[in-house]
Write an enzyme that holds these catalytic residues in place. Sequence first.
Site: not given
Ligand code: NDP
Length: 450
Positions: A126, A166, A210, A241, A382
């Site tokens: 990571k 991520d 995902t 995402n 992936s």
């Molecule tokens: P994105 O950046 O696309 O979206 C993240 C979302 O979560 C946004 O809506 C964001 O809101 C919100 N968010 C982020 N940080 C916080 C916080 N501290 N408190 C509240 N809301 C928060 O990321 P992903 O959708 O890619 O990832 C989301 C989760 O899924 C993560 O935990 C990631 O590790 C996990 N994941 C992702 C994968 C992938 O393929 N993308 C694969 C497996 C796991 P805002 O815009 O306001 O920050």
Amino acid sequence: MNAYIQRVLDEINERYNTQPEFLQAVKEVLISLEPIINAHPEYEKAAILERMLEPERAILFRVPWINDKGEVVVNRGYRVQFSSLIGPYKGGLRFHPSVNLSIMKFLGFEQIFKNALTGLPIGGGKGGSDFDPKGKSDNEIMRFCQSFMTELYRHIGQDTDVPAGDIGVGAREVGYLFGQYKRIRNAYEGGVLTGKDVCYGGSLARKEATGYGLLFYVREMLKNHNQSLEGKIVTISGSGNVAIYACEKAYAMGAKVVAMSDSNGCVYDAEGIDLDCIKQIKEVQRGRIKEYLNSHPNAQYFENTNGQVSPVWNIKTDIALPCATQNELTLDAAKVLVSNGVIAVGEGANMPCTYEATQYLLDNNVLVGAAKAANAGGVATSAIEMSQNSMRYYYTFDEVEKKLEQIMIHIFNDCKAASDNYGLNNNYVAGANIAAFKKLADAMLAQGIV
Ligand code: NDP
């Protein structure tokens, strides 16, 4: 508690007492491994746990870049290459101000188990930076990505370490990172990054993988308990995402999604969230979820209040899908969900439920799909992207989605089998840890002390 596990936990707690997220992830896994450790004393002799808890390598670096005002800004870059036991290090890059070594190590550690569960030849890693993409111009994002890759490139490669997206890293960022990598290396090495745009070597259905995979997993979990998604109410945290494509598949499976959120608050739409509107706000305008109310005046908006249960978990639901970030679903939130009759929680984000929340949900007979298993569809796809790059070929959307669905079904069956074999009473969280650990421990034994 098994004496070997207790000793390793004590040592790790003392050594890494400034890394709370890493310790949390380790504790949750180690406690659940008790039945398999009891059954296999040979693991202690080979120091399997001690070796599994130390990353093979952790790289920290400086990322200097110039913002639009002409000022020099310095961020910190990370890549934790945790385990290459069963394949090249594989795991995303996170750009978020909260990024630090503890968060990188927790994510890298979880990734080893998740990748093992996919059954594909990928190790765990990571990386990321404390850079905050919010409010930055495209040019600033590009300059940052180019500077980040100018150091990272020497540590990665399609057979050694393959990063992806991520939080804060999507197709735009992967594009800038790939462009810089290709320029430095003077070669097209498509398999070095995944999550690429389809127009230059990405996989169809990776963007959706995902979220879609999460719903395939939840569907299998429900099916095993004679339930389905048809007609169920779903609430989702996040609107990035994972959340967006979880929402899309939930609708396709006949459920109704009534709430989504971002870090400022959540929208509740009793008629069902209008996903096209969310995509427009988040994927095109890069705006705030509150803007949903501009075109949907009947919906409601609840602001996040610090120290309170996230408003999204106050909404009555059958199925809760935390898809934002770690520790977003606390014990208090779990209590509200249970009192509102939740039947299943599927973790789309990594470690979104605190340890206490997970235990409370399980104790109240809520089905819990652990992140390592339930969100593994992203990294699995992936790996399918990497194999298409190696073959210099591509699969259609349907072909990739069918492979993803099969992988998610296998993962659920493995978690269930481990839970059944050790008499864990439908605890698929422990089942995921045990199923992954068995594959990893056996590979470690086979490869000697390295
Ligand atoms: P994105 O950046 O696309 O979206 C993240 C979302 O979560 C946004 O809506 C964001 O809101 C919100 N968010 C982020 N940080 C916080 C916080 N501290 N408190 C509240 N809301 C928060 O990321 P992903 O959708 O890619 O990832 C989301 C989760 O899924 C993560 O935990 C990631 O590790 C996990 N994941 C992702 C994968 C992938 O393929 N993308 C694969 C497996 C796991 P805002 O815009 O306001 O920050």
